[in-house]
Design a protein around this motif. Sequence first.
Motif, PDB file in Angstrom:
ATOM      1  N   GLN A 265     -38.998 -47.064 -41.037  1.00 22.13           N
ATOM      2  CA  GLN A 265     -40.155 -46.215 -40.742  1.00 22.13           C
ATOM      3  C   GLN A 265     -40.140 -45.756 -39.283  1.00 22.13           C
ATOM      4  O   GLN A 265     -40.525 -44.626 -38.981  1.00 22.13           O
ATOM      5  CB  GLN A 265     -41.451 -46.972 -41.046  1.00 22.13           C
ATOM      6  CG  GLN A 265     -41.715 -47.155 -42.536  1.00 22.13           C
ATOM      7  CD  GLN A 265     -43.016 -47.888 -42.810  1.00 22.13           C
ATOM      8  OE1 GLN A 265     -43.476 -48.683 -41.999  1.00 22.13           O
ATOM      9  NE2 GLN A 265     -43.620 -47.614 -43.945  1.00 22.13           N
ATOM     10  N   LYS A 266     -39.689 -46.640 -38.398  1.00 26.62           N
ATOM     11  CA  LYS A 266     -39.571 -46.259 -36.990  1.00 26.62           C
ATOM     12  C   LYS A 266     -38.558 -45.135 -36.818  1.00 26.62           C
ATOM     13  O   LYS A 266     -38.792 -44.181 -36.047  1.00 26.62           O
ATOM     14  CB  LYS A 266     -39.159 -47.488 -36.167  1.00 26.62           C
ATOM     15  CG  LYS A 266     -38.993 -47.215 -34.667  1.00 26.62           C
ATOM     16  CD  LYS A 266     -40.309 -46.789 -34.028  1.00 26.62           C
ATOM     17  CE  LYS A 266     -40.147 -46.599 -32.524  1.00 26.62           C
ATOM     18  NZ  LYS A 266     -41.388 -46.088 -31.892  1.00 26.62           N
ATOM     19  N   LEU A 267     -37.429 -45.214 -37.526  1.00 23.09           N
ATOM     20  CA  LEU A 267     -36.426 -44.153 -37.477  1.00 23.09           C
ATOM     21  C   LEU A 267     -36.997 -42.835 -38.005  1.00 23.09           C
ATOM     22  O   LEU A 267     -36.734 -41.762 -37.444  1.00 23.09           O
ATOM     23  CB  LEU A 267     -35.191 -44.552 -38.283  1.00 23.09           C
ATOM     24  CG  LEU A 267     -34.266 -45.599 -37.651  1.00 23.09           C
ATOM     25  CD1 LEU A 267     -33.207 -46.035 -38.649  1.00 23.09           C
ATOM     26  CD2 LEU A 267     -33.617 -45.046 -36.390  1.00 23.09           C
ATOM     27  N   GLU A 268     -37.769 -42.912 -39.094  1.00 20.43           N
ATOM     28  CA  GLU A 268     -38.394 -41.707 -39.649  1.00 20.43           C
ATOM     29  C   GLU A 268     -39.370 -41.105 -38.639  1.00 20.43           C
ATOM     30  O   GLU A 268     -39.448 -39.877 -38.480  1.00 20.43           O
ATOM     31  CB  GLU A 268     -39.138 -42.048 -40.946  1.00 20.43           C
ATOM     32  CG  GLU A 268     -38.246 -42.425 -42.115  1.00 20.43           C
ATOM     33  CD  GLU A 268     -37.528 -41.220 -42.720  1.00 20.43           C
ATOM     34  OE1 GLU A 268     -37.841 -40.074 -42.333  1.00 20.43           O
ATOM     35  OE2 GLU A 268     -36.652 -41.433 -43.575  1.00 20.43           O
ATOM     36  N   ALA A 269     -40.123 -41.982 -37.937  1.00 21.54           N
ATOM     37  CA  ALA A 269     -41.076 -41.510 -36.939  1.00 21.54           C
ATOM     38  C   ALA A 269     -40.359 -40.837 -35.767  1.00 21.54           C
ATOM     39  O   ALA A 269     -40.784 -39.778 -35.275  1.00 21.54           O
ATOM     40  CB  ALA A 269     -41.933 -42.678 -36.447  1.00 21.54           C
ATOM     41  N   LEU A 270     -39.260 -41.442 -35.303  1.00 19.15           N
ATOM     42  CA  LEU A 270     -38.490 -40.851 -34.193  1.00 19.15           C
ATOM     43  C   LEU A 270     -37.875 -39.513 -34.609  1.00 19.15           C
ATOM     44  O   LEU A 270     -37.799 -38.569 -33.809  1.00 19.15           O
ATOM     45  CB  LEU A 270     -37.383 -41.822 -33.761  1.00 19.15           C
ATOM     46  CG  LEU A 270     -37.854 -43.102 -33.055  1.00 19.15           C
ATOM     47  CD1 LEU A 270     -36.681 -44.055 -32.846  1.00 19.15           C
ATOM     48  CD2 LEU A 270     -38.504 -42.773 -31.708  1.00 19.15           C
ATOM     49  N   HIS A 271     -37.443 -39.436 -35.869  1.00 14.95           N
ATOM     50  CA  HIS A 271     -36.882 -38.181 -36.379  1.00 14.95           C
ATOM     51  C   HIS A 271     -37.953 -37.088 -36.404  1.00 14.95           C
ATOM     52  O   HIS A 271     -37.689 -35.924 -36.056  1.00 14.95           O
ATOM     53  CB  HIS A 271     -36.316 -38.408 -37.784  1.00 14.95           C
ATOM     54  CG  HIS A 271     -35.614 -37.216 -38.359  1.00 14.95           C
ATOM     55  ND1 HIS A 271     -36.135 -36.468 -39.390  1.00 14.95           N
ATOM     56  CD2 HIS A 271     -34.433 -36.625 -38.027  1.00 14.95           C
ATOM     57  CE1 HIS A 271     -35.305 -35.484 -39.675  1.00 14.95           C
ATOM     58  NE2 HIS A 271     -34.260 -35.551 -38.874  1.00 14.95           N
ATOM     59  N   LEU A 272     -39.150 -37.475 -36.817  1.00 17.06           N
ATOM     60  CA  LEU A 272     -40.283 -36.543 -36.846  1.00 17.06           C
ATOM     61  C   LEU A 272     -40.612 -36.043 -35.442  1.00 17.06           C
ATOM     62  O   LEU A 272     -40.848 -34.845 -35.221  1.00 17.06           O
ATOM     63  CB  LEU A 272     -41.496 -37.255 -37.456  1.00 17.06           C
ATOM     64  CG  LEU A 272     -42.589 -36.400 -38.104  1.00 17.06           C
ATOM     65  CD1 LEU A 272     -42.014 -35.558 -39.229  1.00 17.06           C
ATOM     66  CD2 LEU A 272     -43.704 -37.277 -38.618  1.00 17.06           C
TER      67      LEU A 272
ATOM     68  N   ASP B 119     -37.207 -23.338 -47.241  1.00 18.35           N
ATOM     69  CA  ASP B 119     -36.734 -24.718 -47.459  1.00 18.35           C
ATOM     70  C   ASP B 119     -37.169 -25.629 -46.306  1.00 18.35           C
ATOM     71  O   ASP B 119     -37.582 -26.771 -46.531  1.00 18.35           O
ATOM     72  CB  ASP B 119     -35.211 -24.716 -47.592  1.00 18.35           C
ATOM     73  CG  ASP B 119     -34.673 -26.092 -47.965  1.00 18.35           C
ATOM     74  OD1 ASP B 119     -35.134 -26.653 -48.979  1.00 18.35           O
ATOM     75  OD2 ASP B 119     -33.807 -26.608 -47.231  1.00 18.35           O
ATOM     76  N   LEU B 120     -37.101 -25.112 -45.071  1.00 19.76           N
ATOM     77  CA  LEU B 120     -37.528 -25.891 -43.904  1.00 19.76           C
ATOM     78  C   LEU B 120     -39.009 -26.206 -43.970  1.00 19.76           C
ATOM     79  O   LEU B 120     -39.427 -27.351 -43.712  1.00 19.76           O
ATOM     80  CB  LEU B 120     -37.204 -25.126 -42.624  1.00 19.76           C
ATOM     81  CG  LEU B 120     -37.707 -25.777 -41.317  1.00 19.76           C
ATOM     82  CD1 LEU B 120     -37.009 -27.122 -41.090  1.00 19.76           C
ATOM     83  CD2 LEU B 120     -37.509 -24.852 -40.125  1.00 19.76           C
ATOM     84  N   VAL B 121     -39.830 -25.198 -44.331  1.00 15.39           N
ATOM     85  CA  VAL B 121     -41.280 -25.413 -44.423  1.00 15.39           C
ATOM     86  C   VAL B 121     -41.597 -26.500 -45.444  1.00 15.39           C
ATOM     87  O   VAL B 121     -42.419 -27.401 -45.197  1.00 15.39           O
ATOM     88  CB  VAL B 121     -42.003 -24.102 -44.790  1.00 15.39           C
ATOM     89  CG1 VAL B 121     -43.478 -24.365 -45.124  1.00 15.39           C
ATOM     90  CG2 VAL B 121     -41.903 -23.107 -43.643  1.00 15.39           C
ATOM     91  N   LEU B 122     -40.953 -26.437 -46.608  1.00 14.83           N
ATOM     92  CA  LEU B 122     -41.195 -27.437 -47.653  1.00 14.83           C
ATOM     93  C   LEU B 122     -40.792 -28.838 -47.183  1.00 14.83           C
ATOM     94  O   LEU B 122     -41.498 -29.826 -47.450  1.00 14.83           O
ATOM     95  CB  LEU B 122     -40.441 -27.067 -48.924  1.00 14.83           C
ATOM     96  CG  LEU B 122     -40.906 -25.762 -49.617  1.00 14.83           C
ATOM     97  CD1 LEU B 122     -40.005 -25.446 -50.805  1.00 14.83           C
ATOM     98  CD2 LEU B 122     -42.362 -25.881 -50.062  1.00 14.83           C
ATOM     99  N   LYS B 123     -39.660 -28.920 -46.477  1.00 12.95           N
ATOM    100  CA  LYS B 123     -39.224 -30.223 -45.965  1.00 12.95           C
ATOM    101  C   LYS B 123     -40.188 -30.767 -44.912  1.00 12.95           C
ATOM    102  O   LYS B 123     -40.493 -31.962 -44.879  1.00 12.95           O
ATOM    103  CB  LYS B 123     -37.816 -30.109 -45.379  1.00 12.95           C
ATOM    104  CG  LYS B 123     -36.725 -29.998 -46.432  1.00 12.95           C
ATOM    105  CD  LYS B 123     -35.336 -29.908 -45.806  1.00 12.95           C
ATOM    106  CE  LYS B 123     -34.256 -29.853 -46.889  1.00 12.95           C
ATOM    107  NZ  LYS B 123     -32.889 -29.719 -46.327  1.00 12.95           N
ATOM    108  N   LEU B 124     -40.686 -29.880 -44.051  1.00 12.36           N
ATOM    109  CA  LEU B 124     -41.635 -30.309 -43.016  1.00 12.36           C
ATOM    110  C   LEU B 124     -42.951 -30.783 -43.633  1.00 12.36           C
ATOM    111  O   LEU B 124     -43.547 -31.755 -43.174  1.00 12.36           O
ATOM    112  CB  LEU B 124     -41.900 -29.162 -42.033  1.00 12.36           C
ATOM    113  CG  LEU B 124     -40.726 -28.744 -41.140  1.00 12.36           C
ATOM    114  CD1 LEU B 124     -41.120 -27.559 -40.272  1.00 12.36           C
ATOM    115  CD2 LEU B 124     -40.255 -29.908 -40.271  1.00 12.36           C
TER     116      LEU B 124
END
Length: 543
Positions: free
Chosen positions: A462-469, A491-496
Motif C-alpha cells: 500500500q505504501k508503494l501504491e501511495a508513492l506511485h500515486l 485510458d489514462l483518465v480511467l486508470k487515474l
Amino acid sequence: MALRGLAGSGPGSRGPLDQAVAADEKREAPAVVAAGATPEDDEEDDGRGRGLLRWDGFSAWLHCVCVVGFDLELGQAVEKDPAYFYGYVYFRQVRDKTLKRGYFQKSLVLISKLPYIHFFHTVLKQIAPEYFEKNEPYLEAACNDVDRWPAPVPGKTLHLPIMGVVMKVRIPTCHDKPGTTQIVQLTQQGDTLISVILPTVHEVDLFRCFCPVFLHSQMLWELVLLGEPLVVMAPSPSESSETVLALVNCISPLKYFSDFRPYFTIHDSEFKEYTTRTQAPPSVILGVTNPFFAKTLQHWPHIIRIGDLKPAGEIPKQVKVKKLKNLKTLDSKPGVYTSYKPYLNRDEEIIKQLQKGVQQKRPSEAQSVILRRYFLELTQSFIIPLERYVASLMPLQKSISPWKSPPQLRQFLPEEFMKTLEKTGPQLTSRIKGDWIGLYRHFLKSPNFDGWFKTRRKEMTQKLEALHLEALCEEDLLLWTQKHTEVETVDLVLKLKNKLLQADRERLPVKPDTMEKLRTHIDAIILALPEDLQGILLKTGTT
C-alpha cells in the motif's frame, strides 16, 4: 457464528459455572435488542448532526445481547462461520428446588467483534444485576443507551452513559504501547459526572493470571510466540478465560494469529477434531474446566494445570514443569506438563524482581506492569531484526516511475535474514542468551510469522501504491495528453479514476493534498477532450 467464549461472573452469581454459554445467530436474538422499534423510527437524528438508522450506533459496539437459559439436554448449539465474535458473560445461579436440577441458571451475554474485555465486563457488572431483577424492559433501556454512544474511534476518549452511570474510556490505537494508558492524564477536575474511569479497555490482570507459573513465564512466551498447541486446565470458566487471554496478550505488540478459545467445552463443534489422536493437535490455545478433558486432551504436547487464582496479595505455590511422556495419566496436581526445551536461557533477573515484589507485598497491578514491560521488551527484541530485514525488501523510491506499475517487494529469504542476525540480531537490545537462531527458524514456520508477514507485506504494498500515486501527481499530465491520442488519454483518465477509488477503498497512506491534486489533474484532462467524451467520462466513476 463462531464464538470465543469469555466466561465470567459477577457479584450476583452463586456457585460455579459448569455449562458453556453461546449464541445462535438467529433472527430472534437481535429482537430482544430492538424490541419496541416501529417503522416510523427506523431513522432518527441522534443529536450528533447526522441521521442514523435505528440501532446503527448499537451495532458499532455490539452485535447482539443474548439471554441464555440453561438446558441440561441441549447444552450449547453454535453455527460456525469464518467470523469470530467475543462473548462476555455474566452468569447467575440460584438454588430453586422446583427446577429439575435444583438451580435457576441463566446468563446475560454481550456479543461483540471488539476485544474490549475489561470494558464489556465492566458494562455487564453495571447492567446484569439490575436486569435479573427487572427483566427485559431494563435490558431494552440499556440497549437504547448503547445505541446513542459515539462510535469507538481509535485514539478518542469517550464518555459513555449506561443506565445512570457514565464511563470514561479511551479507545486504543495500533500504536499504543502495551501497559501504558493516557486516560488518567486526560482526567480533569471538571469530570464531576464521571462514575467509572477505565484505564484500559482490554487488558486482563496479567500477574494474577501468570502468578502460579511466573517461574516459567519465559517458556510460555516462547510457546505462544511459536503458535504451539496449548491447553489451560482451570477450576472455573473465568480463570480459564483470563489465563488464555493473558497468554495471547503476552506476545504483544505482535498479534497472535492462531485460534484461541478462552472457554472450550464438550459441546463445541471442534470437540472431535481436538480430541482425536489420529492427527497432531492444531495451533490453538484452549481453556477448559471439565475434568473429562484431562483424559481426552492428554496427547496434547503442552498443558498448563492451574488451581484457584488467589485474590490480590496472595501468592500460590509455584507449579513445576513435568514431562508428559513420563506420565501414564495426567497428574491432578497443578503444573506445566510439557517436554518442550526452551530455546532461550531463563532470565533470572525478572524472576528475582517478581519474587521480591511478592515478599514486599507489592500490589498485583504493579507486578503486572513489571511483567508486561518484560514481555514487551522481549517481544520487541525478537521482532526488531525481522522488521529491519523486511524494511530492506522495499524498493528504493527512485525506482518508482509514474508511467510504470509500482515495483514489487523483494522476496523474503530465510537464510538471507539469518545472516543479518550476526550483526543486527536481538543481542543488541536483549540481555538474554540462548539459541536465538533456532527460535527464529521455528518462528518462521509458525502461523504467527505467516500472519505478521502478510500484514507487513500488505502495508508496504500500500505504501508503494501511495508513492506511485504521489509520483503521478507531480507530473504534468495535461502536457502528456497533448502528445498522445484520444484513446490513450481516455485510458489514462480511467486508470487515474481507478487509482482514486483504490486509494479511498484501501485507505492508502497518501499525503493529504495528493487526492485533491489528482482530482484536479483528472478534471483538467477531461475538459481538454471533446464534449461527447467529456460527458461519458464525467459519468464514469467519481472525481
